[in-house]
Design a protein around this motif. Structure first.
Motif, mmCIF file in Angstrom:
data_model
loop_
_atom_site.group_PDB
_atom_site.id
_atom_site.type_symbol
_atom_site.label_atom_id
_atom_site.label_comp_id
_atom_site.label_asym_id
_atom_site.label_seq_id
_atom_site.Cartn_x
_atom_site.Cartn_y
_atom_site.Cartn_z
ATOM 1 N N ASP A 282 47.353 43.480 45.406
ATOM 2 C CA ASP A 282 47.518 44.617 44.332
ATOM 3 C C ASP A 282 47.958 44.139 43.065
ATOM 4 O OD1 ASP A 282 46.896 46.917 45.823
ATOM 5 O OD2 ASP A 282 48.908 47.387 46.415
ATOM 6 N N GLU A 283 48.588 42.950 43.324
ATOM 7 C CA GLU A 283 48.942 42.289 41.984
ATOM 8 C C GLU A 283 47.681 41.592 41.045
ATOM 9 O OE1 GLU A 283 51.962 39.489 42.723
ATOM 10 O OE2 GLU A 283 53.304 40.904 43.247
ATOM 11 N N VAL A 284 46.649 41.181 42.016
ATOM 12 C CA VAL A 284 45.355 40.641 41.502
ATOM 13 C C VAL A 284 44.467 41.897 40.949
ATOM 14 C CG1 VAL A 284 43.253 39.658 42.265
ATOM 15 C CG2 VAL A 284 45.259 38.872 43.223
ATOM 16 N N LEU B 244 33.703 41.278 43.378
ATOM 17 C CA LEU B 244 32.622 41.966 42.359
ATOM 18 C C LEU B 244 33.185 41.853 40.901
ATOM 19 C CD1 LEU B 244 31.652 45.136 44.627
ATOM 20 C CD2 LEU B 244 30.318 43.125 44.111
ATOM 21 N N ARG B 245 34.197 41.955 40.843
ATOM 22 C CA ARG B 245 34.804 41.677 39.420
ATOM 23 C C ARG B 245 34.469 40.192 38.746
ATOM 24 N NH1 ARG B 245 40.815 44.482 39.195
ATOM 25 N NH2 ARG B 245 40.196 46.679 38.937
ATOM 26 N N SER B 246 34.785 39.438 39.400
ATOM 27 C CA SER B 246 34.616 38.061 39.039
ATOM 28 C C SER B 246 33.063 37.661 38.958
ATOM 29 C CB SER B 246 35.186 37.164 40.067
ATOM 30 O OG SER B 246 36.377 37.135 40.035
ATOM 31 N N SER C 75 34.487 34.822 33.666
ATOM 32 C CA SER C 75 35.897 34.511 33.130
ATOM 33 C C SER C 75 37.043 35.291 33.786
ATOM 34 C CB SER C 75 36.115 34.980 31.607
ATOM 35 O OG SER C 75 35.757 36.347 31.100
ATOM 36 N N ASP C 76 36.599 36.163 34.554
ATOM 37 C CA ASP C 76 37.519 37.021 35.316
ATOM 38 C C ASP C 76 37.904 36.069 36.536
ATOM 39 O OD1 ASP C 76 38.547 38.628 37.601
ATOM 40 O OD2 ASP C 76 38.028 40.425 36.239
ATOM 41 N N THR C 77 39.361 36.104 36.800
ATOM 42 C CA THR C 77 39.938 34.917 37.830
ATOM 43 C C THR C 77 40.313 35.886 39.067
ATOM 44 O OG1 THR C 77 42.057 35.167 36.956
ATOM 45 C CG2 THR C 77 40.572 33.271 35.978
ATOM 46 N N SER C 78 39.985 36.961 39.139
ATOM 47 C CA SER C 78 40.364 37.717 40.420
ATOM 48 C C SER C 78 40.070 37.148 41.774
ATOM 49 C CB SER C 78 39.716 39.417 40.036
ATOM 50 O OG SER C 78 40.183 39.726 39.200
ATOM 51 N N VAL D 85 41.433 34.635 46.692
ATOM 52 C CA VAL D 85 41.416 33.812 47.844
ATOM 53 C C VAL D 85 42.496 32.934 48.030
ATOM 54 C CG1 VAL D 85 40.386 31.568 48.163
ATOM 55 C CG2 VAL D 85 38.933 33.404 47.227
ATOM 56 N N SER D 86 43.406 32.640 47.033
ATOM 57 C CA SER D 86 44.394 31.822 47.426
ATOM 58 C C SER D 86 45.580 32.751 47.790
ATOM 59 C CB SER D 86 44.875 31.364 45.644
ATOM 60 O OG SER D 86 44.413 30.484 45.168
#
Length: 321
Positions: free
Chosen positions: A17-19, A290-292, A297-300, A305-306
Motif C-alpha cells: 500500500d505504501e508503494v 503496469l504503472r512502471s 521513471s516510475d519505480t513502483s 518486487v523488493s
C-alpha cells in the motif's frame, strides 16, 4: 474499541500500500452498448474510473470463460481506484448468452473476443462519454491489457502472441501497437500432444506461439493450478514467461489454483483457493507493474518486487529476465 484486523491487514499488504498509495473513489457505468455489426449478441461493456485525476491510462480487461462485465470486481475496482479507466466487455462465451460448445458460433468466439477489445479502442469516444465527468481526463496513448484464463489468451493476442496453424506455423498477427503493456493471469501454455482431446476439439487457439510476444508483460501463475486441458502440471501456466521475449516478469503465487485466490468475484463458487490476502497482493503488484511499464521513471515495480522479497515470501516470488 478497535476493530479486529482483517485478512488483508498484513505486513506485505501494508507495505505494498505504501508503494501504490491510497485509492480514489470509483464510478462504474454498465451496461454501455458498443456498435458490433454482425455479432451474434449485442456488445455491452462496463466502464470503471476514478472520480479524480488527469491523464488516466486505459486498461482493457478480458474475463475468463463464462463470466461477464459484472465479474472480476476485486481487480477492476482496485485498478480503477488507483488511476486506471478499466473497460470490461461481456464476451460471447458468457453464461448469460447461452452459447454452448455445439453452437456454430462457438468456434469463432476466440477471434470475436479479440474484436471486442478492439471495438473498445476504436469506439473510445462512446466509451468515454458514458461516464459522467470522464471526458478530457484520459490519456488514450496509454493503453494496457489484462485477462484471466481464456481472457489471458485474448489479451495476449493484442500483445503479439500468435496461434500455430495445422502446419505448425504462426498464424495471423493480431498485435495492436496501441497496447503498451499487459498482465496475463493464469494464461494457458504451449499446445501440441499434451493437450487433452476436449481442448483440441473446442479450443484451437490453445496452440500459441509466444516467440512473437514483444510487448512488456507480467505473467502470473499459481503453483497449484492443475488444468483439465493439458497433461502438464502448474508449470504449463508459466510458458508465456519462458518463451515470450517481452514477458519481463513472472509472479508465482504459492498455494494458488486457477482463481488465484478469488479474482473472478467475491465468494464465487468456482474459487477453490479463496485467500483474500493473496488477492490483495495481486491487486497491488499488478498495479505497480503496469504503472512502471507505462512510465520508465516510475519505480513502483522495483519497490514492489523488493517488498515481496522482504516481507511476502510466504505469498509468492517474482522472477525477472
Amino acid at each position: 474499541m478497535s476493530s479486529a484486523p482483517t485478512a488483508t491487514d498484513t505486513q506485505i499488504v501494508r507495505t505494498l500500500d505504501e508503494v501504490v498509495g491510497a485509492g480514489e473513489r470509483v464510478v462504474s457505468v454498465a451496461p454501455v452498448a458498443l456498435d458490433a455489426s454482425g455479432r451474434a449478441v449485442p456488445l455491452e461493456i462496463r466502464v470503471s474510473a476514478p472520480t479524480a485525476g488527469e491523464g488516466l491510462p486505459v486498461l482493457l480487461f478480458s474475463h475468463g470463460n463464462g463470466w461477464s462485465l459484472d465479474g472480476y470486481a476485486p481487480l477492476a475496482a482496485f485498478w480503477a481506484s488507483r488511476g486506471f479507466v478499466v473497460v470490461q466487455p461481456t464476451h460471447l462465451d458468457s453464461r448469460r448468452n447461452g452459447i454452448g460448445f455445439d453452437d456454430p458460433v462457438f468456434g469463432r468466439i476466440w477471434t470475436e473476443r479479440y474484436e471486442d477489445l478492439e471495438r473498445v479502442l476504436d469506439q473510445w469516444d462512446t466509451v468515454e462519454a458514458a461516464v459522467p465527468g470522464l471526458a478530457g481526463r484520459v490519456d488514450k496513448g496509454q493503453v494496457v491489457v489484462a485477462g484471466h484464463s481464456w481472457g489471458a489468451q485474448t489479451a495476449q493476442m493484442l500483445l503479439g502472441v500468435r496461434t500455430l496453424d495445422e502446419s505448425g506455423q504462426p498464424g495471423k498477427d493480431y498485435a495492436d501497437p496501441r497496447v503498451k503493456a499487459g498482465v496475463l493471469l493464469a494464461a494457458t501454455g504451449l499446445g501440441g500432444g499434451e493437450l487433452h482431446p476436449f481442448a483440441k476439439e473446442h479450443f484451437p487457439f490453445m496452440n500459441p506461439s509466444f516467440a512473437e510476444l514483444a510487448t512488456p508483460t507480467l505473467v502470473v501463475a499459481g503453483d497449484r493450478d492443475q488444468s483439465k486441458m493439458s497433461s502438464r502440471g502448474p508449470d504449463w501456466f508459466t510458458d508465456a514467461y519462458t518463451y515470450g521475449p517481452g514477458a519481463t516478469d513472472l509472479l508465482t503465487l504459492f498455494g494458488a489454483e486457477h482463481s488465484l485466490g478469488g479474482i473472478p468475484n467475491w465468494e464465487a463458487a468456482e474459487t477453490t483457493d479463496e485467500n483474500p490476502e493473496r488477492v490483495a497482493v495481486l491487486q497491488r503488484l499488478t498495479t505497480a507493474y503496469l504503472r512502471s511499464a507505462l512510465n520508465p521513471s516510475d519505480t513502483s515495480w522495483n519497490r514492489a518486487v523488493s517488498a515481496l522479497a522482504e516481507t511476502g515470501t510466504a505469498i509468492g516470488r517474482i522472477d525477472s529476465k
